[in-house]
Write a protein that holds these residues in place. Structure first.
Motif, PDB file in Angstrom:
ATOM      1  N   ILE A 179      33.726  35.508  39.388  1.00 31.63           N
ATOM      2  CA  ILE A 179      34.927  34.673  39.474  1.00 31.63           C
ATOM      3  C   ILE A 179      35.910  35.032  38.366  1.00 31.63           C
ATOM      4  CG2 ILE A 179      35.795  32.310  39.250  1.00 31.63           C
ATOM      5  CD1 ILE A 179      33.200  31.386  40.634  1.00 31.63           C
ATOM      6  N   ASP A 180      35.398  35.282  37.172  1.00 33.61           N
ATOM      7  CA  ASP A 180      36.267  35.645  36.063  1.00 33.61           C
ATOM      8  C   ASP A 180      36.994  36.961  36.355  1.00 33.61           C
ATOM      9  OD1 ASP A 180      37.208  35.239  33.264  1.00 33.61           O
ATOM     10  OD2 ASP A 180      36.143  37.113  32.939  1.00 33.61           O
ATOM     11  N   GLY A 181      36.273  37.935  36.908  1.00 32.47           N
ATOM     12  CA  GLY A 181      36.912  39.203  37.256  1.00 32.47           C
ATOM     13  C   GLY A 181      37.972  39.024  38.330  1.00 32.47           C
TER      14      GLY A 181
ATOM     15  N   ALA B 291      42.203  39.507  38.170  1.00 33.38           N
ATOM     16  CA  ALA B 291      42.978  40.269  39.152  1.00 33.38           C
ATOM     17  C   ALA B 291      44.113  39.418  39.726  1.00 33.38           C
ATOM     18  CB  ALA B 291      42.060  40.765  40.267  1.00 33.38           C
ATOM     19  N   ALA B 292      43.832  38.154  39.992  1.00 33.18           N
ATOM     20  CA  ALA B 292      44.859  37.255  40.526  1.00 33.18           C
ATOM     21  C   ALA B 292      45.947  36.987  39.494  1.00 33.18           C
ATOM     22  CB  ALA B 292      44.222  35.947  40.975  1.00 33.18           C
ATOM     23  N   ALA B 293      45.543  36.877  38.225  1.00 33.29           N
ATOM     24  CA  ALA B 293      46.509  36.584  37.165  1.00 33.29           C
ATOM     25  C   ALA B 293      47.549  37.691  37.041  1.00 33.29           C
ATOM     26  CB  ALA B 293      45.783  36.396  35.837  1.00 33.29           C
TER      27      ALA B 293
ATOM     28  N   ALA C 228      50.261  36.750  39.016  1.00 30.94           N
ATOM     29  CA  ALA C 228      50.722  35.387  38.700  1.00 30.94           C
ATOM     30  C   ALA C 228      50.210  34.366  39.700  1.00 30.94           C
ATOM     31  CB  ALA C 228      52.249  35.355  38.625  1.00 30.94           C
ATOM     32  N   ARG C 229      48.955  34.502  40.110  1.00 30.11           N
ATOM     33  CA  ARG C 229      48.334  33.548  41.022  1.00 30.11           C
ATOM     34  C   ARG C 229      47.135  32.903  40.353  1.00 30.11           C
ATOM     35  NH1 ARG C 229      45.615  35.788  44.355  1.00 30.11           N
ATOM     36  NH2 ARG C 229      46.032  38.026  44.124  1.00 30.11           N
ATOM     37  N   THR C 230      46.861  31.652  40.716  1.00 22.99           N
ATOM     38  CA  THR C 230      45.613  30.996  40.310  1.00 22.99           C
ATOM     39  C   THR C 230      44.675  30.834  41.498  1.00 22.99           C
ATOM     40  OG1 THR C 230      46.596  28.803  40.656  1.00 22.99           O
ATOM     41  CG2 THR C 230      46.684  29.716  38.421  1.00 22.99           C
ATOM     42  N   LYS C 231      45.206  30.882  42.714  1.00 27.24           N
ATOM     43  CA  LYS C 231      44.363  30.787  43.914  1.00 27.24           C
ATOM     44  C   LYS C 231      43.818  32.167  44.243  1.00 27.24           C
ATOM     45  CE  LYS C 231      44.793  27.766  47.056  1.00 27.24           C
ATOM     46  NZ  LYS C 231      45.172  26.862  48.166  1.00 27.24           N
ATOM     47  N   LEU C 232      42.512  32.261  44.300  1.00 32.61           N
ATOM     48  CA  LEU C 232      41.861  33.554  44.513  1.00 32.61           C
ATOM     49  C   LEU C 232      41.819  33.924  45.989  1.00 32.61           C
ATOM     50  CD1 LEU C 232      38.842  33.236  42.044  1.00 32.61           C
ATOM     51  CD2 LEU C 232      41.221  33.886  41.587  1.00 32.61           C
TER      52      LEU C 232
ATOM     53  N   ALA D  97      37.769  42.940  41.535  1.00 33.23           N
ATOM     54  CA  ALA D  97      36.832  42.657  40.446  1.00 33.23           C
ATOM     55  C   ALA D  97      35.637  43.594  40.500  1.00 33.23           C
ATOM     56  CB  ALA D  97      36.381  41.204  40.514  1.00 33.23           C
ATOM     57  N   ILE D  98      35.105  43.811  41.706  1.00 31.56           N
ATOM     58  CA  ILE D  98      33.941  44.691  41.860  1.00 31.56           C
ATOM     59  C   ILE D  98      34.320  46.142  41.598  1.00 31.56           C
ATOM     60  CG2 ILE D  98      32.256  45.569  43.523  1.00 31.56           C
ATOM     61  CD1 ILE D  98      32.265  42.786  44.805  1.00 31.56           C
TER      62      ILE D  98
END
Length: 259
Positions: free
Chosen positions: A61-63, A67-69, A72-76, A84-85
């Motif tokens: 989830i952190d990864g 990637a979302a940040a 500029a998103r918080t919704k994954l 992330a993988i």
């Protein structure tokens, strides 16, 4: 004679607080293990397995959140999971889920037979036998708890993928722990160290050191905490994620009964 109700397990205040803090409850862990093996699972083993699964999902989830940040998103979104993988090979766990998820369709490669003909993908089994795939929904509450703890939300498809990865990973952990019990320990044939070009070679982790994994003690009918730790070393690549998972599992089981 009237049947007596089953007595709940006795737990001290420290044990209760630790178990309540785990998003994947030991009761869920034991349910998954029962789908895999008839062996008894000790409370400390269930707690350790829940902790390892939490550590792995938190890292994924952190990864994805990073990637979302960048957008500029918080919704994954499912694409954040793939990113992330791709960025961290240690996060590539629960890969049996990939064949069942539209997110990973086309990313797992195409199989050819000896004649060069494409082998069609396997159809989803309609068997009533419980499996990590059909039981993935059981992990949704824990996944949502982890998302909330990291200040993120996710679209339903992303939650489904995280559920599936958690379910498959824990199922694999149960199988490997049962194998550790049956074989009396972990049989190793060397170690692999992953590093980027130009980086110094990392020191081997303690559990990779000669003599760090003594022969297993105990009966062949009970999966204990140390069996979970040993199974974790076979499932996770030698790196930061494995070391974190082992450390946090030990901390989570310090005051937990072994039975």
């Amino acid at each position: 004679m009237t049947a007596q109700p089953a007595r709940p397990e006795r737990r001290g205040p420290e044990t209760a607080s630790i178990m309540d803090a785990l998003p994947f409850k030991p009761s869920l862990v034991k349910t998954v293990f029962r789908d895999v093996t008839p062996m008894h699972v000790s409370r400390s083993a269930a707690c350790a397995a829940a902790s390892v699964t939490r550590t792995v999902l938190t890292a994924i989830i952190d990864g994805a959140r990073r990637a979302a940040a960048e957008e500029a998103r918080t919704k994954l979104l499912p694409g954040d999971l793939v990113s992330a993988i791709d960025r961290n090979v240690e996060l590539e766990v629960g890969d049996k889920w990939y064949d069942h998820s539209p997110t990973f369709k086309g990313l797992t490669g195409v199989l050819y037979d000896a004649e060069g003909v494409i082998v069609p993908s396997r159809e989803r089994s309609r068997s009533r036998k419980p499996s990590a795939v059909v039981g993935a929904h059981r992990f949704e509450a824990g996944v949502r708890t982890l998302l909330e703890s990291q200040g993120a939300t996710a679209v339903p498809a992303m939650v489904r993928d995280l559920d599936g990865i958690a379910s498959v990973f824990l199922t694999d952990l149960a199988r490997d722990a049962a194998m550790v019990v049956r074989e009396g320990g972990v049989k190793r044939f060397g170690t692999v160290s992953l590093r980027m070009s130009g980086e110094p070679t990392a020191l081997p982790f303690l559990m990779d050191s000669p003599g760090a994994m003594p022969a297993r003690k105990g009966d062949r009918r009970t999966i204990g905490r140390d069996d979970i730790l040993a199974a974790t070393t076979t499932l996770l690549l030698g790196g930061n994620l494995r070391q974190r998972a082992l450390t946090e599992a030990r901390e989570a089981t310090q005051n937990t009964s072994t039975r």
